[in-house]
Scaffold this motif. Structure first.
Motif, PDB file in Angstrom:
ATOM      1  N   TYR A  99       0.827  -1.208   0.000  1.00  0.00           N
ATOM      2  CA  TYR A  99       0.000   0.000   0.000  1.00  0.00           C
ATOM      3  C   TYR A  99       0.864   1.262   0.000  1.00  0.00           C
ATOM      4  N   LEU A 100       1.975   1.225   0.721  1.00  0.00           N
ATOM      5  CA  LEU A 100       2.858   2.391   0.846  1.00  0.00           C
ATOM      6  C   LEU A 100       3.945   2.436  -0.217  1.00  0.00           C
ATOM      7  N   ALA A 101       4.049   1.416  -1.061  1.00  0.00           N
ATOM      8  CA  ALA A 101       5.208   1.245  -1.939  1.00  0.00           C
ATOM      9  C   ALA A 101       5.501   2.462  -2.795  1.00  0.00           C
ATOM     10  N   SER A 102       4.504   3.048  -3.425  1.00  0.00           N
ATOM     11  CA  SER A 102       4.764   4.171  -4.327  1.00  0.00           C
ATOM     12  C   SER A 102       5.314   5.376  -3.571  1.00  0.00           C
ATOM     13  N   ASP A 103       4.832   5.605  -2.366  1.00  0.00           N
ATOM     14  CA  ASP A 103       5.335   6.723  -1.566  1.00  0.00           C
ATOM     15  C   ASP A 103       6.739   6.445  -1.038  1.00  0.00           C
ATOM     16  N   ILE A 104       7.017   5.193  -0.721  1.00  0.00           N
ATOM     17  CA  ILE A 104       8.371   4.834  -0.293  1.00  0.00           C
ATOM     18  C   ILE A 104       9.350   5.007  -1.444  1.00  0.00           C
ATOM     19  N   GLU A 105       8.980   4.528  -2.619  1.00  0.00           N
ATOM     20  CA  GLU A 105       9.863   4.616  -3.783  1.00  0.00           C
ATOM     21  C   GLU A 105      10.088   6.055  -4.230  1.00  0.00           C
ATOM     22  N   SER A 106       9.105   6.910  -4.026  1.00  0.00           N
ATOM     23  CA  SER A 106       9.269   8.326  -4.398  1.00  0.00           C
ATOM     24  C   SER A 106      10.109   9.100  -3.391  1.00  0.00           C
ATOM     25  N   VAL A 112       9.212   3.709   8.434  1.00  0.00           N
ATOM     26  CA  VAL A 112       7.948   3.063   8.795  1.00  0.00           C
ATOM     27  C   VAL A 112       8.083   2.535  10.224  1.00  0.00           C
ATOM     28  N   VAL A 113       7.129   2.905  11.052  1.00  0.00           N
ATOM     29  CA  VAL A 113       7.082   2.448  12.436  1.00  0.00           C
ATOM     30  C   VAL A 113       5.945   1.445  12.563  1.00  0.00           C
ATOM     31  N   ILE A 114       6.230   0.277  13.117  1.00  0.00           N
ATOM     32  CA  ILE A 114       5.215  -0.778  13.237  1.00  0.00           C
ATOM     33  C   ILE A 114       4.966  -1.063  14.713  1.00  0.00           C
ATOM     34  N   HIS A 115       3.677  -1.040  15.070  1.00  0.00           N
ATOM     35  CA  HIS A 115       3.297  -1.199  16.479  1.00  0.00           C
ATOM     36  C   HIS A 115       2.118  -2.152  16.615  1.00  0.00           C
ATOM     37  N   ASP A 116       2.119  -2.937  17.693  1.00  0.00           N
ATOM     38  CA  ASP A 116       1.020  -3.849  17.992  1.00  0.00           C
ATOM     39  C   ASP A 116      -0.088  -3.102  18.737  1.00  0.00           C
ATOM     40  N   ALA A 117      -1.322  -3.242  18.251  1.00  0.00           N
ATOM     41  CA  ALA A 117      -2.447  -2.609  18.940  1.00  0.00           C
ATOM     42  C   ALA A 117      -2.588  -3.123  20.365  1.00  0.00           C
ATOM     43  N   ALA A 118      -2.102  -4.330  20.633  1.00  0.00           N
ATOM     44  CA  ALA A 118      -2.218  -4.929  21.968  1.00  0.00           C
ATOM     45  C   ALA A 118      -1.198  -4.380  22.958  1.00  0.00           C
ATOM     46  N   ARG A 119      -0.453  -3.359  22.560  1.00  0.00           N
ATOM     47  CA  ARG A 119       0.463  -2.672  23.484  1.00  0.00           C
ATOM     48  C   ARG A 119      -0.018  -1.218  23.634  1.00  0.00           C
ATOM     49  N   PRO A 120      -1.102  -0.995  24.354  1.00  0.00           N
ATOM     50  CA  PRO A 120      -1.686   0.347  24.434  1.00  0.00           C
ATOM     51  C   PRO A 120      -0.928   1.316  25.321  1.00  0.00           C
ATOM     52  N   ARG A 166      13.644  -9.242  25.988  1.00  0.00           N
ATOM     53  CA  ARG A 166      12.330  -9.355  25.376  1.00  0.00           C
ATOM     54  C   ARG A 166      12.127  -8.127  24.492  1.00  0.00           C
ATOM     55  N   VAL A 167      11.821  -8.370  23.232  1.00  0.00           N
ATOM     56  CA  VAL A 167      11.620  -7.234  22.329  1.00  0.00           C
ATOM     57  C   VAL A 167      10.174  -6.777  22.397  1.00  0.00           C
ATOM     58  N   GLN A 168       9.971  -5.505  22.129  1.00  0.00           N
ATOM     59  CA  GLN A 168       8.658  -4.893  22.164  1.00  0.00           C
ATOM     60  C   GLN A 168       8.396  -4.184  20.832  1.00  0.00           C
ATOM     61  N   THR A 169       7.286  -3.518  20.743  1.00  0.00           N
ATOM     62  CA  THR A 169       7.032  -2.550  19.681  1.00  0.00           C
ATOM     63  C   THR A 169       6.715  -1.230  20.381  1.00  0.00           C
ATOM     64  N   PRO A 170       6.928  -0.107  19.693  1.00  0.00           N
ATOM     65  CA  PRO A 170       7.115   0.090  18.256  1.00  0.00           C
ATOM     66  C   PRO A 170       8.523  -0.246  17.774  1.00  0.00           C
ATOM     67  N   GLN A 171       8.570  -0.846  16.578  1.00  0.00           N
ATOM     68  CA  GLN A 171       9.825  -1.067  15.874  1.00  0.00           C
ATOM     69  C   GLN A 171       9.823  -0.180  14.635  1.00  0.00           C
ATOM     70  N   ALA A 172      10.962   0.420  14.334  1.00  0.00           N
ATOM     71  CA  ALA A 172      11.035   1.369  13.220  1.00  0.00           C
ATOM     72  C   ALA A 172      12.173   0.997  12.286  1.00  0.00           C
ATOM     73  N   PHE A 173      11.959   1.231  10.984  1.00  0.00           N
ATOM     74  CA  PHE A 173      12.954   0.875   9.974  1.00  0.00           C
ATOM     75  C   PHE A 173      12.922   1.881   8.833  1.00  0.00           C
ATOM     76  N   ARG A 174      14.087   2.085   8.226  1.00  0.00           N
ATOM     77  CA  ARG A 174      14.106   2.887   7.012  1.00  0.00           C
ATOM     78  C   ARG A 174      13.183   2.219   5.990  1.00  0.00           C
ATOM     79  N   ALA A 175      12.329   3.022   5.406  1.00  0.00           N
ATOM     80  CA  ALA A 175      11.237   2.483   4.599  1.00  0.00           C
ATOM     81  C   ALA A 175      11.720   1.724   3.372  1.00  0.00           C
ATOM     82  N   ALA A 176      12.711   2.267   2.663  1.00  0.00           N
ATOM     83  CA  ALA A 176      13.178   1.618   1.430  1.00  0.00           C
ATOM     84  C   ALA A 176      13.761   0.240   1.724  1.00  0.00           C
ATOM     85  N   ALA A 177      14.530   0.133   2.803  1.00  0.00           N
ATOM     86  CA  ALA A 177      15.120  -1.156   3.177  1.00  0.00           C
ATOM     87  C   ALA A 177      14.041  -2.143   3.601  1.00  0.00           C
TER      88      ALA A 177
END
Length: 235
Positions: A99-106, A112-120, A166-177
């Protein structure tokens, strides 16, 4: 999709799972904690992180109206985009990256930060730290020492595994990678246990850990709800 000029971060909240262990009949992301669903707590926090330009909620197949209605009712002023999830965490992440690919490529999306909803209980500062570390090194994961993990050696000798975390979220990564990693995973039929495992297998970026928070626990069992209510009410 329109994007704010200049590279910006996108936050992804994963809410495509079930809630059998927590005692929910359906998706535990919508379980109410202190008069608000878990997913709404996470998205409300994201509205208070200036570095995040967009928020995407990944919903379970068949639950688009539930997701939209929850946001309209609980966070009517929040700008949220919706993407259908897959049958696994990896599949859900693949869907949102497509879904985000075109914006990442541009270049309009740089992290991109990824988070679990179950960690409020993840606070704004944790998201800001994840973004900062990812922009500097490539990837960022919050972690806490696994002090309750032990190993049984010979003669019933118990050894504490103090080097484990123990790892948690949010985890963040450079979008292109991140996009590159998931495309490579699709070609090879690889499905990682979490986001970082895919990134580490298919890219050369450095994934750094930073200090997590014991309060940022994942709501998994029914008893966790009472603890989360106390902490959120106090916050």
């Amino acid at each position: 999709m329109s994007a704010t000029p200049g590279p910006r971060a996108v936050a992804v909240v994963l809410a495509a799972g079930l809630g059998t262990r927590v005692g929910a009949d359906g998706n535990k992301a919508y379980v109410k904690i202190a008069d608000r669903s878990m997913v709404a707590w996470s998205i409300d926090t994201l509205t208070r992180v200036p570095e995040i330009a967009r928020t995407v909620l990944v919903f379970r197949s068949g639950e688009l109206e539930l997701a939209r209605d929850t946001m309209r009712r609980e966070l009517p002023t929040a700008a949220v985009e919706f993407v259908e999830g897959g049958d696994s965490r990896h599949a859900s992440e693949s869907n949102v990256l497509a879904y985000l690919a075109s914006d990442i490529e541009s270049g309009s999306v740089d992290v991109v930060v990824i988070h679990d909803a179950a960690r409020p209980l993840a606070g704004p500062e944790m998201f800001a730290t994840a973004l900062s570390v990812a922009r500097e090194f490539g990837g960022a994961i919050p972690a806490i020492p696994a002090v309750d993990v032990v190993r049984i050696r010979g003669d019933n000798d118990v050894e504490s595994m103090t080097d484990l975390v123990r790892v948690q979220t949010p985890q963040a990564f450079r979008a292109a990678a991140l996009l590159e990693a998931y495309r490579a995973a699709a070609r090879e039929g690889f499905e990682g246990t979490d986001t970082s495992s895919c990134v580490e297998k298919f890219t050369e970026i450095e994934v750094r850990t930073f200090r997590g928070d014991h309060r940022n626990f994942k709501v998994t069992y029914a008893g966790d709800i009472a603890v989360a209510v106390r902490l959120l009410t106090r916050r």
